[in-house]
Motif scaffolding. Structure first.
Motif, short mmCIF file in Angstrom:
data_model
loop_
_atom_site.label_atom_id
_atom_site.label_comp_id
_atom_site.label_asym_id
_atom_site.label_seq_id
_atom_site.Cartn_x
_atom_site.Cartn_y
_atom_site.Cartn_z
N GLU A 175 46.31 42.34 21.60
CA GLU A 175 47.35 43.12 22.24
C GLU A 175 47.21 43.09 23.77
OE1 GLU A 175 44.41 46.39 20.81
OE2 GLU A 175 44.88 44.29 20.39
N ASP A 176 48.18 43.67 24.46
CA ASP A 176 48.09 43.80 25.90
C ASP A 176 46.98 44.77 26.27
OD1 ASP A 176 50.16 42.06 26.63
OD2 ASP A 176 51.68 43.61 26.29
N ASP A 177 46.46 44.63 27.48
CA ASP A 177 45.48 45.57 27.99
C ASP A 177 46.11 46.96 28.05
OD1 ASP A 177 44.05 47.12 30.23
OD2 ASP A 177 42.75 45.37 30.00
N ASP A 178 45.36 47.99 27.65
CA ASP A 178 45.93 49.33 27.60
C ASP A 178 45.86 50.06 28.94
OD1 ASP A 178 43.20 49.67 27.60
OD2 ASP A 178 43.18 51.26 26.09
N THR A 179 45.31 49.41 29.96
CA THR A 179 45.22 50.07 31.27
C THR A 179 45.80 49.22 32.40
OG1 THR A 179 42.96 49.26 31.54
CG2 THR A 179 43.24 51.50 30.67
N HIS A 180 45.77 47.87 32.26
CA HIS A 180 46.24 47.00 33.34
C HIS A 180 47.54 46.29 32.92
CE1 HIS A 180 42.56 47.58 35.61
NE2 HIS A 180 41.88 47.34 34.51
N ARG A 181 48.55 46.41 33.74
CA ARG A 181 49.86 45.82 33.43
C ARG A 181 50.39 44.96 34.56
NH1 ARG A 181 50.78 46.84 27.93
NH2 ARG A 181 50.07 48.95 27.44
N ASP A 182 49.53 44.58 35.50
CA ASP A 182 49.99 43.82 36.67
C ASP A 182 50.47 42.42 36.29
OD1 ASP A 182 49.27 45.98 38.19
OD2 ASP A 182 47.32 45.16 38.78
N LEU A 183 49.84 41.81 35.30
CA LEU A 183 50.19 40.46 34.87
C LEU A 183 50.69 40.48 33.43
CD1 LEU A 183 47.04 38.54 36.19
CD2 LEU A 183 49.24 38.78 37.34
N SER A 184 51.35 39.41 33.03
CA SER A 184 51.71 39.30 31.63
C SER A 184 50.45 39.21 30.78
CB SER A 184 52.57 38.04 31.40
OG SER A 184 51.78 36.86 31.53
N GLY A 185 50.58 39.56 29.50
CA GLY A 185 49.41 39.53 28.63
C GLY A 185 48.78 38.16 28.51
N GLU A 186 49.60 37.13 28.40
CA GLU A 186 49.07 35.77 28.29
C GLU A 186 48.38 35.34 29.58
OE1 GLU A 186 52.42 33.43 27.12
OE2 GLU A 186 51.93 33.61 24.98
N ASN A 187 48.97 35.66 30.71
CA ASN A 187 48.36 35.32 32.00
C ASN A 187 47.00 36.00 32.15
OD1 ASN A 187 49.72 35.36 35.44
ND2 ASN A 187 47.71 34.78 34.69
N MET A 188 46.94 37.28 31.78
CA MET A 188 45.69 38.00 31.91
C MET A 188 44.61 37.44 30.98
SD MET A 188 44.95 42.10 31.65
CE MET A 188 45.76 42.39 33.22
N PRO A 265 43.53 34.84 39.46
CA PRO A 265 42.95 36.07 40.01
C PRO A 265 42.59 35.90 41.48
CG PRO A 265 41.41 34.96 38.53
CD PRO A 265 42.71 34.26 38.38
N ARG A 266 42.93 36.90 42.27
CA ARG A 266 42.56 36.88 43.68
C ARG A 266 41.11 37.31 43.87
NH1 ARG A 266 47.48 39.61 43.40
NH2 ARG A 266 49.28 38.44 44.18
N SER A 267 40.66 38.19 42.99
CA SER A 267 39.31 38.72 43.08
C SER A 267 38.76 38.92 41.68
CB SER A 267 39.31 40.06 43.83
OG SER A 267 38.02 40.65 43.86
N ILE A 268 37.50 38.59 41.49
CA ILE A 268 36.82 38.81 40.22
C ILE A 268 35.64 39.75 40.46
CG2 ILE A 268 35.36 37.71 38.45
CD1 ILE A 268 37.24 35.31 38.56
#
Length: 320
Positions: A175-188, A265-268
């Motif tokens: 499923e999608d992340d339950d806290t981060h929604r900045d990117l699409s689920g597949e991208n993340m 990702p810009r930062s890891i």
């Protein structure tokens, strides 16, 4: 082997059970929710049920994947996490030791390694995480109970000689992340395969390898995650400018991502190092970030599962 698989209706169980059966093992699935691979409906917190299962099915080994997870924090009280994740693990360990088992595999989580400081990425560098990282300061009841269960596995080895392998799996939920929604689920998910994710298929394979190697290991705790391309010496730059580091390893990644409408990702902020599992268990995930780029180049399906509508079977059935 006659294997008791807990969490057999869950995301991991539905992949692991068929793999075990395909190689000749007999799987007895236990879950609180019904499922195609679940033979017995019930909770690991029910000691009488566990004892009866061992007696009636001649259980020879345990793969303990059943648990309450991080998203369950919003739905269940802390006591439920203690009952299922701690008491349930103790019930299984004691039953396995009493039965004279020589192997027990426990599904843990890298989440227990993430303190509030690491979670909030307050450091000026990416935090490199391996089995020697610490002190461990889990940030929620899920991590606390998983760490307690790991320690019960360690004690079972010390006190009863039960060979236990703990697998700290990184993310493999669909499923999608339950806290981060900045990117699409597949991208993340694609991005996370660089440093904090594996596929559910690889997670299942890791459990089979752990089951086979437990007698020679005795006790061991292993991070299981897709192999990172990064080096520990790059932690400063990963936090400051991850995209530049990624492009050094994968020169066409920016163009492939742009064509897909994705963002690198810009930062890891953290990297899981799964090298120890390769060294001692001989296990390496088959799918990594390079596999994703291969799929993009060839316009093939992505090599990981993504289902934004996935709901845990226990919530669907209302028996959680």
């Amino acid at each position: 082997m006659r294997i008791l698989l807990t969490g057999s209706s869950g995301w991991l169980g539905r992949f692991l059970a068929p793999m075990l059966r395909a190689r000749g093992d007999t799987v007895i699935g236990l879950d609180v929710a019904p499922g195609a691979d679940t033979d017995v409906i019930g909770s690991v917190a029910d000691r009488a049920l566990i004892d009866r299962l061992f007696a009636e099915h001649g259980i020879e080994a345990v793969v303990h994947g059943g648990a309450l997870h991080k998203p369950d924090i919003a739905r269940y009280p802390a006591q439920a996490f203690i009952d299922v994740n701690v008491t349930g693990t103790l019930n299984l360990l004691e039953a396995a030791a009493k039965a004279g088992h020589d192997r027990f595999v426990f599904t843990s989580t890298t989440s227990l390694m993430i303190s509030t400081t690491i979670r909030n990425e307050l450091a000026d560098h990416a935090v490199w995480l391996d089995e020697n990282s610490g002190p461990l300061e889990p940030r929620n009841i899920y991590g606390v109970t998983k760490l307690a269960a790991e320690q019960l596995c360690r004690l079972a080895r010390l006190e009863n000689g039960l060979n236990c392998i703990v697998l700290r799996t990184s993310r493999f939920f669909p499923e999608d992340d339950d806290t981060h929604r900045d990117l699409s689920g597949e991208n993340m998910k694609a991005n996370e395969l660089l440093h904090r994710r594996l596929t559910v298929e690889d997670a299942a394979r890791a459990h089979m390898v752990a089951l086979d190697h437990a007698p020679e290991i005795g006790f061991g705790s292993f991070i299981v995650s897709a192999p990172t391309p990064f080096d520990r010496q790059e932690c400063d730059e990963l936090k400051r400018d991850a995209a530049t580091v990624i492009a050094r390893y994968f020169p066409d990644a920016p163009a492939l991502y742009a064509a897909k409408g994705w963002e690198l990702p810009r930062s890891i902020g953290r990297v899981y190092d799964a090298a120890l599992a390769g060294k001692l268990l001989g296990f390496r995930c088959e799918t990594d970030f390079g596999t994703v780029l291969d799929a993009l180049r060839q316009e093939k399906p992505l090599p990981f599962a993504h289902d934004p509508n996935y709901v845990s079977p226990k919530e669907v059935s209302g028996v959680g």
